[in-house]
Design an enzyme around this catalytic site. Structure first.
Site, PDB file in Angstrom:
ATOM      1  N   ASP A  73       0.845  -1.190   0.000  1.00 30.72           N
ATOM      2  CA  ASP A  73       0.000   0.000   0.000  1.00 30.72           C
ATOM      3  C   ASP A  73       0.883   1.244   0.000  1.00 30.72           C
ATOM      4  OD1 ASP A  73       0.824  -0.869   2.492  1.00 30.72           O
ATOM      5  OD2 ASP A  73      -1.165  -0.918   3.367  1.00 30.72           O
ATOM      6  N   GLU A 132      -5.793   3.229   3.598  1.00 33.85           N
ATOM      7  CA  GLU A 132      -6.270   3.820   4.840  1.00 33.85           C
ATOM      8  C   GLU A 132      -7.733   4.246   4.759  1.00 33.85           C
ATOM      9  OE1 GLU A 132      -4.765   3.668   7.505  1.00 33.85           O
ATOM     10  OE2 GLU A 132      -2.644   3.435   7.018  1.00 33.85           O
TER      11      GLU A 132
END
Length: 382
Positions: A73, A132
């Protein structure tokens, strides 16, 4: 192949340019710049138009039996950094407070190894935006970027862990991360004067009853040896002490170790809200939003192989970990592709999402070595 010092410099640069979900343009450009220096004639790079801050890198194998996916990520958090590091965030109010700069750097280290040591199997590196928030993994899947040669047969990914020694590998069979669902509940009653409750319908009383009932879901509907959480973190009602509130709102989060458990909790919430309408004569609107934040349920066969390798590999400090109630959108991809998520220890007193998180950089090369070793061993299996 990138050296340890080069990886540390890459990590420090990434740390200075954190960006929020789906806005990772500078990060994307820098990743492309680093990968261009590693380019080989058996590597293909793609920026999918459907998800423009995502990045796919395919390293073609010499005798591929499968395509092995590795995901990292790339986004950051709306946190003002307070580490005092000389390479602190240059973007005010944004920080790699979850350690995704470490995640990206390890992925680049693994990629650089196989760029100079052509793998046997195909390797697909997925640099994923919006972990997130905005569930980037789910967006990537739904927008069809994993098609044809870009479709992995199995997927792996890590998350850094400040509670583990630097470079340690942590994993477990079953669920590593809980799935998470946001819940919002609006209760509509009838406002009125505090002196005349009979002429009103108090939303606060209904709300208080519902909050208490919600706490029975985990204690009375979930197997005691499993783990689930329903937390009401915010309540709003009323404007002044002598007016009965006609509206109340609750906001909270649900966490569970399996998707089945989360769906069961959802069903009980719906039933309680329907019961509240009958009991109190109010109108209740329940909103449940899980998005792509499914439980990270590791594939049994692949995870057993992963753990067996890490337990016996020279120089690897393997630690069996307990499940965590934090969320991770890699769970959605693991529901679509078999795979394993694991921890990389970064040894720090501060916790994830903290403004003072300072991962140990010694973890980077140790992580690269452990992962490249595992992937190489995996390629030699049928």
């Amino acid at each position: 192949m990138l050296s340890e010092n080069e990886l540390i410099q890459i990590r420090r640069h990434l740390h200075q340019i954190p960006e929020l979900a789906l806005k990772e343009y500078e990060t994307h450009a820098y990743l492309l710049q680093v990968i261009a220096q590693l380019q080989t004639d058996y590597m293909e790079v793609q920026t999918p138009a459907e998800l423009p801050t995502a990045l796919l890198v395919l390293i073609k194998g010499t005798a591929p039996q499968r395509t092995i996916g590795y995901r990292t990520d790339i986004d950051a958090l709306p946190v003002t950094e307070a580490t005092g590091l000389p390479f602190t965030s240059q973007h005010p109010g944004v920080m790699h407070a979850c350690g995704h700069d470490i995640h990206m750097t390890v992925a680049l280290g693994v990629l650089s190894y196989f760029a100079s040591h052509q793998p046997k199997d195909n390797l697909l590196f997925f640099f994923q935006p919006a972990e997130e928030s905005e569930n980037g993994g789910k967006l990537a899947y739904e927008r069809g970027i994993f098609n044809g040669q870009w479709r992995p047969d199995e997927f792996y990914g890590l998350h850094d862990n400040p509670d583990l020694p630097a470079g340690a590998i942590g994993c477990r069979m079953g669920t590593l991360f809980a799935g998470t669902t946001e819940l919002n509940i609006d209760i509509e009653g009838q406002g009125g004067h505090a002196a005349f409750p009979q002429d009103a319908n108090d939303a606060v009383v209904a709300m208080a009853t519902l909050v208490t009932q919600i706490q029975t879901i985990v204690s009375r509907n979930i197997d005691p040896i499993q783990s689930g959480v329903v937390t009401i973190g915010k309540v709003e009602a009323g404007t002044i002490r002598n007016v009965i509130a006609g509206h109340a709102r609750l906001e909270g989060t649900i966490r569970g170790l399996t998707q089945e458990m989360l769906l069961k909790i959802d069903d009980r919430l719906r039933a309680l809200c329907q019961g509240l309408e009958v009991s109190f004569g109010v109108k209740v609107e329940l909103e449940l939003n899980q998005g792509g934040y499914w439980p990270v349920e590791n594939n049994p066969a692949l995870t057993k192989r992963f753990i067996n390798y890490m337990q016996t590999a020279p120089g690897v400090n393997f630690i069996e970990t307990k499940p965590a109630m934090t969320g991770e959108d890699f769970g959605y991809l693991l529901a679509k592709f078999p795979g394993t998520m694991f921890w990389l220890g970064v040894e720090d007193d501060a916790q994830l999402h903290s403004a003072t998180l300072t991962p140990k950089e010694a973890s980077i090369q140790r992580g690269v070595t452990a992962i490249t070793g595992f992937l190489t061993a995996r390629m030699n299996e049928k």
